[in-house]
Design a protein around this motif. Structure first.
Motif, PDB file in Angstrom:
ATOM      1  N   SER A  97      15.067  25.977  -9.838  1.00 15.10           N
ATOM      2  CA  SER A  97      14.107  27.075  -9.743  1.00 15.10           C
ATOM      3  C   SER A  97      14.730  28.379 -10.228  1.00 15.10           C
ATOM      4  O   SER A  97      15.929  28.626 -10.056  1.00 15.10           O
ATOM      5  CB  SER A  97      13.638  27.236  -8.294  1.00 15.10           C
ATOM      6  N   GLU A  98      13.904  29.229 -10.812  1.00 18.41           N
ATOM      7  CA  GLU A  98      14.391  30.532 -11.266  1.00 18.41           C
ATOM      8  C   GLU A  98      14.822  31.401 -10.093  1.00 18.41           C
ATOM      9  O   GLU A  98      15.586  32.366 -10.271  1.00 18.41           O
ATOM     10  CB  GLU A  98      13.295  31.248 -12.055  1.00 18.41           C
ATOM     11  N   PHE A  99      14.341  31.074  -8.895  1.00 20.55           N
ATOM     12  CA  PHE A  99      14.693  31.858  -7.720  1.00 20.55           C
ATOM     13  C   PHE A  99      15.995  31.389  -7.064  1.00 20.55           C
ATOM     14  O   PHE A  99      16.533  32.070  -6.192  1.00 20.55           O
ATOM     15  CB  PHE A  99      13.568  31.789  -6.675  1.00 20.55           C
ATOM     16  N   TYR A 100      16.499  30.234  -7.490  1.00 19.33           N
ATOM     17  CA  TYR A 100      17.682  29.670  -6.846  1.00 19.33           C
ATOM     18  C   TYR A 100      18.906  30.594  -6.959  1.00 19.33           C
ATOM     19  O   TYR A 100      19.567  30.867  -5.947  1.00 19.33           O
ATOM     20  CB  TYR A 100      17.988  28.291  -7.426  1.00 19.33           C
ATOM     21  N   PRO A 101      19.238  31.113  -8.140  1.00 17.36           N
ATOM     22  CA  PRO A 101      20.393  32.019  -8.216  1.00 17.36           C
ATOM     23  C   PRO A 101      20.229  33.272  -7.365  1.00 17.36           C
ATOM     24  O   PRO A 101      21.202  33.772  -6.795  1.00 17.36           O
ATOM     25  CB  PRO A 101      20.467  32.366  -9.717  1.00 17.36           C
ATOM     26  N   ILE A 102      18.982  33.764  -7.282  1.00 17.89           N
ATOM     27  CA  ILE A 102      18.733  34.966  -6.484  1.00 17.89           C
ATOM     28  C   ILE A 102      18.927  34.651  -5.009  1.00 17.89           C
ATOM     29  O   ILE A 102      19.460  35.466  -4.238  1.00 17.89           O
ATOM     30  CB  ILE A 102      17.322  35.515  -6.746  1.00 17.89           C
ATOM     31  N   ARG A 103      18.489  33.473  -4.607  1.00 13.86           N
ATOM     32  CA  ARG A 103      18.690  33.045  -3.212  1.00 13.86           C
ATOM     33  C   ARG A 103      20.171  32.967  -2.876  1.00 13.86           C
ATOM     34  O   ARG A 103      20.604  33.444  -1.814  1.00 13.86           O
ATOM     35  CB  ARG A 103      18.020  31.686  -2.988  1.00 13.86           C
ATOM     36  N   ILE A 104      20.964  32.378  -3.774  1.00 13.72           N
ATOM     37  CA  ILE A 104      22.405  32.290  -3.548  1.00 13.72           C
ATOM     38  C   ILE A 104      23.019  33.686  -3.471  1.00 13.72           C
ATOM     39  O   ILE A 104      23.862  33.969  -2.603  1.00 13.72           O
ATOM     40  CB  ILE A 104      23.084  31.467  -4.660  1.00 13.72           C
ATOM     41  N   TYR A 105      22.578  34.558  -4.359  1.00 16.64           N
ATOM     42  CA  TYR A 105      23.040  35.953  -4.347  1.00 16.64           C
ATOM     43  C   TYR A 105      22.766  36.589  -2.978  1.00 16.64           C
ATOM     44  O   TYR A 105      23.640  37.243  -2.391  1.00 16.64           O
ATOM     45  CB  TYR A 105      22.335  36.732  -5.445  1.00 16.64           C
ATOM     46  N   HIS A 155      24.732  26.968 -12.874  1.00 14.13           N
ATOM     47  CA  HIS A 155      24.993  28.354 -12.538  1.00 14.13           C
ATOM     48  C   HIS A 155      26.472  28.613 -12.211  1.00 14.13           C
ATOM     49  O   HIS A 155      26.813  29.007 -11.092  1.00 14.13           O
ATOM     50  CB  HIS A 155      24.113  28.794 -11.353  1.00 14.13           C
ATOM     51  N   PRO A 156      27.376  28.401 -13.159  1.00 16.91           N
ATOM     52  CA  PRO A 156      28.803  28.637 -12.903  1.00 16.91           C
ATOM     53  C   PRO A 156      29.101  30.050 -12.413  1.00 16.91           C
ATOM     54  O   PRO A 156      30.057  30.245 -11.660  1.00 16.91           O
ATOM     55  CB  PRO A 156      29.447  28.384 -14.277  1.00 16.91           C
ATOM     56  N   PHE A 157      28.286  31.019 -12.847  1.00 16.45           N
ATOM     57  CA  PHE A 157      28.561  32.389 -12.439  1.00 16.45           C
ATOM     58  C   PHE A 157      28.447  32.560 -10.927  1.00 16.45           C
ATOM     59  O   PHE A 157      29.082  33.445 -10.350  1.00 16.45           O
ATOM     60  CB  PHE A 157      27.622  33.374 -13.155  1.00 16.45           C
ATOM     61  N   MET A 158      27.642  31.711 -10.268  1.00 15.93           N
ATOM     62  CA  MET A 158      27.531  31.807  -8.814  1.00 15.93           C
ATOM     63  C   MET A 158      28.824  31.353  -8.145  1.00 15.93           C
ATOM     64  O   MET A 158      29.207  31.874  -7.098  1.00 15.93           O
ATOM     65  CB  MET A 158      26.341  30.984  -8.318  1.00 15.93           C
ATOM     66  N   ILE A 159      29.472  30.362  -8.737  1.00 11.09           N
ATOM     67  CA  ILE A 159      30.767  29.917  -8.228  1.00 11.09           C
ATOM     68  C   ILE A 159      31.805  31.003  -8.484  1.00 11.09           C
ATOM     69  O   ILE A 159      32.603  31.344  -7.599  1.00 11.09           O
ATOM     70  CB  ILE A 159      31.186  28.599  -8.907  1.00 11.09           C
ATOM     71  N   TYR A 160      31.786  31.534  -9.698  1.00 13.46           N
ATOM     72  CA  TYR A 160      32.721  32.602 -10.056  1.00 13.46           C
ATOM     73  C   TYR A 160      32.561  33.802  -9.116  1.00 13.46           C
ATOM     74  O   TYR A 160      33.552  34.339  -8.588  1.00 13.46           O
ATOM     75  CB  TYR A 160      32.476  33.020 -11.504  1.00 13.46           C
ATOM     76  N   ASN A 161      31.330  34.228  -8.888  1.00 15.40           N
ATOM     77  CA  ASN A 161      31.089  35.353  -7.977  1.00 15.40           C
ATOM     78  C   ASN A 161      31.590  35.033  -6.572  1.00 15.40           C
ATOM     79  O   ASN A 161      32.139  35.899  -5.886  1.00 15.40           O
ATOM     80  CB  ASN A 161      29.604  35.697  -7.937  1.00 15.40           C
ATOM     81  N   GLY A 162      31.388  33.790  -6.152  1.00 11.93           N
ATOM     82  CA  GLY A 162      31.859  33.381  -4.834  1.00 11.93           C
ATOM     83  C   GLY A 162      33.360  33.536  -4.696  1.00 11.93           C
ATOM     84  O   GLY A 162      33.865  33.974  -3.642  1.00 11.93           O
ATOM     85  N   THR A 163      34.096  33.193  -5.758  1.00 12.43           N
ATOM     86  CA  THR A 163      35.556  33.351  -5.691  1.00 12.43           C
ATOM     87  C   THR A 163      35.939  34.825  -5.602  1.00 12.43           C
ATOM     88  O   THR A 163      36.909  35.173  -4.918  1.00 12.43           O
ATOM     89  CB  THR A 163      36.253  32.714  -6.918  1.00 12.43           C
ATOM     90  N   VAL A 198      32.967  25.278 -17.460  1.00  7.41           N
ATOM     91  CA  VAL A 198      32.684  26.598 -18.021  1.00  7.41           C
ATOM     92  C   VAL A 198      33.752  27.606 -17.591  1.00  7.41           C
ATOM     93  O   VAL A 198      34.217  28.436 -18.386  1.00  7.41           O
ATOM     94  CB  VAL A 198      31.288  27.082 -17.582  1.00  7.41           C
ATOM     95  N   LEU A 199      34.185  27.520 -16.338  1.00  7.41           N
ATOM     96  CA  LEU A 199      35.138  28.484 -15.798  1.00  7.41           C
ATOM     97  C   LEU A 199      36.574  28.207 -16.231  1.00  7.41           C
ATOM     98  O   LEU A 199      37.479  28.989 -15.918  1.00  7.41           O
ATOM     99  CB  LEU A 199      35.036  28.520 -14.272  1.00  7.41           C
ATOM    100  N   LEU A 200      36.778  27.104 -16.939  1.00  9.41           N
ATOM    101  CA  LEU A 200      38.099  26.815 -17.497  1.00  9.41           C
ATOM    102  C   LEU A 200      38.305  27.518 -18.833  1.00  9.41           C
ATOM    103  O   LEU A 200      39.389  27.437 -19.421  1.00  9.41           O
ATOM    104  CB  LEU A 200      38.288  25.307 -17.679  1.00  9.41           C
ATOM    105  N   ASP A 201      37.279  28.212 -19.307  1.00  4.21           N
ATOM    106  CA  ASP A 201      37.368  28.936 -20.565  1.00  4.21           C
ATOM    107  C   ASP A 201      38.448  30.009 -20.489  1.00  4.21           C
ATOM    108  O   ASP A 201      38.763  30.538 -19.399  1.00  4.21           O
ATOM    109  CB  ASP A 201      36.017  29.588 -20.880  1.00  4.21           C
ATOM    110  N   VAL A 202      39.005  30.343 -21.630  1.00  2.94           N
ATOM    111  CA  VAL A 202      40.099  31.321 -21.680  1.00  2.94           C
ATOM    112  C   VAL A 202      39.685  32.673 -21.105  1.00  2.94           C
ATOM    113  O   VAL A 202      40.527  33.432 -20.603  1.00  2.94           O
ATOM    114  CB  VAL A 202      40.599  31.485 -23.133  1.00  2.94           C
TER     115      VAL A 202
END
Length: 285
Positions: A97-105, A155-163, A198-202
């Motif tokens: 859902s488009e709302f899923y990332p917002i919910r995680i945020y 949504h790798p950015f949600m994992i990244y933000n979590g870290t 995705v997060l293994l990128d340089v």
């Protein structure tokens, strides 16, 4: 001639701007005699007055906007309430859902708001030590949110933000000389980054090194220097492997990615006694 239809959404925003503003803080209400209770009552009155003219989706958007404004005003207790209200209306949505990332945020910010509401700003060491058990519970909840993102495999950015959020909280504990309980959460951040392609990128290498160094510091300060040396050596191997892959994949004149990994590798190698690392770099033609 018909009068133009009133834009209730903009009208709501206009009225809200007379109550709160993340840049200016509290607006002048009740002759500046404003308190969190008065602020909460004013917001609740505004929401109620538009409850029949705004759609449920629009009201949800307003809840999030209010929560963000309160958060940046450092009204963390109130912000937590409005993030919670938003999440409660999006409890059962699909990860596509488009709302899923917002919910995680919003879920992240429930616990960030709770964290910052635990102690006064600016904080002192004794403030953190008095509530560090509660802080560990908050780290545990953020870990659960990250796990949900990892399981969703999107949504790798949600994992990244979590870290980032987890590291920020861990760093506050480390500044207060609390190290041992923090180590497992920093290791979790490392795992979360390293298991996402995705997060293994340089582009994320320098952030990985920041996490690696924090883990090493915790090991050292907790009395386990051998663990720190082992961990940093293993991390160094991973960075050198990434550097080699970049060299094999790209022999063009663009050597920026290799320079990034080279700098990061040297930075991490400085933590290991007796290690002198020479890394390969490409040369512009």
């Amino acid at each position: 001639m018909e009068s133009p239809e009133l834009d209730y959404s903009n009208a709501f925003d206009e009225e809200l701007s007379h109550i709160i503003n993340p840049e200016d803080g509290f607006k002048k209400i009740n002759n500046n005699n404003h308190t969190p209770i008065l602020l909460s009552e004013s917001i609740q009155t505004l929401i109620k007055s538009y409850s029949e003219t705004l759609s449920s989706e629009e009201l949800d958007d307003k809840l999030l906007k209010i929560a963000d404004s309160l958060y940046y005003m450092k009204e963390y207790a109130l912000a937590k309430d409005y993030y919670t209200k938003y999440v409660s209306t999006h409890m059962y949505i699909d990860s596509n859902s488009e709302f899923y990332p917002i919910r995680i945020y919003a879920m992240y910010h429930i616990y960030l708001s709770l964290f910052y509401s635990l102690f006064p700003q600016p904080y002192k060491t004794h403030h953190i030590r008095s509530v560090y058990e509660e802080i560990l519970k908050i780290l545990s909840e953020i870990q659960k949110i990250m796990q949900e993102s990892i399981n969703g495999k999107i949504h790798p950015f949600m994992i990244y933000n979590g870290t980032i959020y987890m590291y920020t909280i861990c760093n506050v504990l480390m500044e207060s000389e609390i190290f041992a309980p923090v180590t497992e959460y920093l290791l979790w951040c490392v795992m979360a980054i390293e298991t996402n392609v995705v997060l293994l990128d340089v582009g994320y290498v320098q952030w990985r090194v920041t996490l690696y160094k924090a883990v090493c510091e915790c090991y050292h300060k907790s009395g386990y220097p051998q663990h720190a040396d082992t961990f940093s050596s293993q991390s160094l191997i991973k960075l050198e492997s990434l550097s080699n892959l970049i060299l094999q994949a790209d022999n063009t004149a663009n050597n920026i990615p290799t320079l990034i990994t080279s700098s990061s590798t040297k930075d991490l190698a400085s933590l290991i006694p007796g290690i002198n690392v020479t890394t390969n770099t490409t040369t512009s033609n």
